[in-house]
Write an enzyme that holds these catalytic residues in place. Sequence first.
Site, mmCIF file in Angstrom:
data_model
loop_
_atom_site.group_PDB
_atom_site.id
_atom_site.type_symbol
_atom_site.label_atom_id
_atom_site.label_comp_id
_atom_site.label_asym_id
_atom_site.label_seq_id
_atom_site.Cartn_x
_atom_site.Cartn_y
_atom_site.Cartn_z
ATOM 1 N N SER A 253 35.802 11.201 -26.420
ATOM 2 C CA SER A 253 35.889 12.352 -27.313
ATOM 3 C C SER A 253 34.947 13.439 -26.821
ATOM 4 O O SER A 253 34.045 13.185 -26.034
ATOM 5 C CB SER A 253 35.510 11.946 -28.733
ATOM 6 O OG SER A 253 34.130 11.664 -28.758
ATOM 7 N N LYS A 254 35.165 14.617 -27.306
ATOM 8 C CA LYS A 254 34.329 15.759 -26.921
ATOM 9 C C LYS A 254 32.867 15.489 -27.245
ATOM 10 O O LYS A 254 31.959 15.937 -26.576
ATOM 11 C CB LYS A 254 34.786 17.011 -27.685
ATOM 12 C CG LYS A 254 36.152 17.494 -27.259
ATOM 13 C CD LYS A 254 36.036 18.787 -26.471
ATOM 14 C CE LYS A 254 37.247 19.067 -25.621
ATOM 15 N NZ LYS A 254 38.452 19.293 -26.390
#
Length: 476
Positions: A253-254
């Site tokens: 994920s970011k």
Amino acid sequence: MTVRTRFAPSPTGRLHLGNVRAAAFNWLLAKHHGGSFVLRIEDTDADRNVAGGEEAILEDLSWLGLDWDEGPDIGGEYGPYRQSVRDNHYLATIQGLLERDAAYACFCTTEQLAAEAEEYDDGRTAQRYSGKCRNIEIDERFERVSAGEAHCIRIAVPEDIQSINIKDEIFGSISFATNEIEDFVVQRTDGRFTYNFAVVVDDIGMEISHVIRGVGHLSNTPKQAILFDVLSAPRPVFGHLPTVLGADGKKLSKRLGATAVAELRAQGFPPDAVLNYLSLLGWSHPEEKEVLTRSDLIGAIGLERVGKSDTQLDEEKLRWVSSRHLGMEELQEIADHVRPFVDTGMFPEALTNFQATVDALRTRLSTYGDINEHLEVLYPDEGDAEEKRQGIGSDPEVRKVLTAVQKRLIILPAWDPEALDQAVRAGGKDVEARGAALFHPVRKLLIGSEKGPDLGKILAALGRPEALRRFDQGCS
Ligand code: GLU
């Protein structure tokens, strides 16, 4: 066959370890075969592009040493290398398909498609377009298009074959039933081209021989294979790399900012170590070696040793690989690499005998940026340190040892680690002190701890004036 691989990122943000891994494999494979590595920017989705996205990608790849033979900045024989300026290629291809009835205009509106989907919804099978407009007579189709009626262009998926078989170098043979693949859109009603279509037109146009990318794209491959076939182009070799999961075992994920390439660069990981680590995300060396130089990797890489199982980011492993790469560097080299990371505001003395300082501390470093955590070993807060030094010399036995060593150091002509080491031993011999009885007090005097780097290296790093100043404080 001339091997031509490509990395085709969308300029939607900085590269992270998960997506740059595909670039690493493509680059290594091209180098392995003496082929070309092409960089193509897939920027057709204007809503997702971010300002500076392309520059960031170029910067991250350059830092990793993944240089491209053709790309948006340097051009090449098969350019341009940005999808946003390749419309003429896509339009010409669509034209050719329409002329051969391999594609057709579809006039169905979103509402009609939704109604159709509802009508056929059996709650089980995936909804697919019925192919209604495929049967419109040619004259009617021509008239409606000429009158400007909104339409998209769909591929007429061949009806004479039952399945699409794909040979993937990593996932093996995979078969997809054609009746599960609808007549998919290649150009949207608003004129934009779809991802699957643009990719295939470009892979054909750029004579890409190997399409190596993340397994997330495997589901797109049957449609792409159909397009290669319909366009009478040989399919490239496909290889889908296994999923990279975050350190927590969850999808990347970011949030996991630390895995961004730029972040690793800022932390002082050597690019060759990051490339080495990336290669191990799915691939293993035939002799299970894990510390590999760039040329080792180029020599050994191959799709046959890429596994299918998910791989997981492991920061400890990355740091270990990195520390081993640091260990391979010559002193001058590692000193040059570490220098820009030194917090000179905090450690102004560190640059005085910098090479010797790095020599004293290098075995503690996993990244160049780790230097600041260790510089305080040599350069502690002066107020406290001075008091401690005076305390050490107050023990007469210890003081005798320190004074003997001090005398030897004062007369030493050369100030290099080996000579310094011998001078310390000689000083010890003068008062019959050796081993811990010699080294512990000297180290404690110099760095405030009995354990630490070699004494010769500590003394070389501090330099004559500073080292003797510390002795003065302990022996006065
Ligand atoms: N542009 C696609 C992406 O960023 C890659 C397309 C491909 O490799 O086929 O995921």
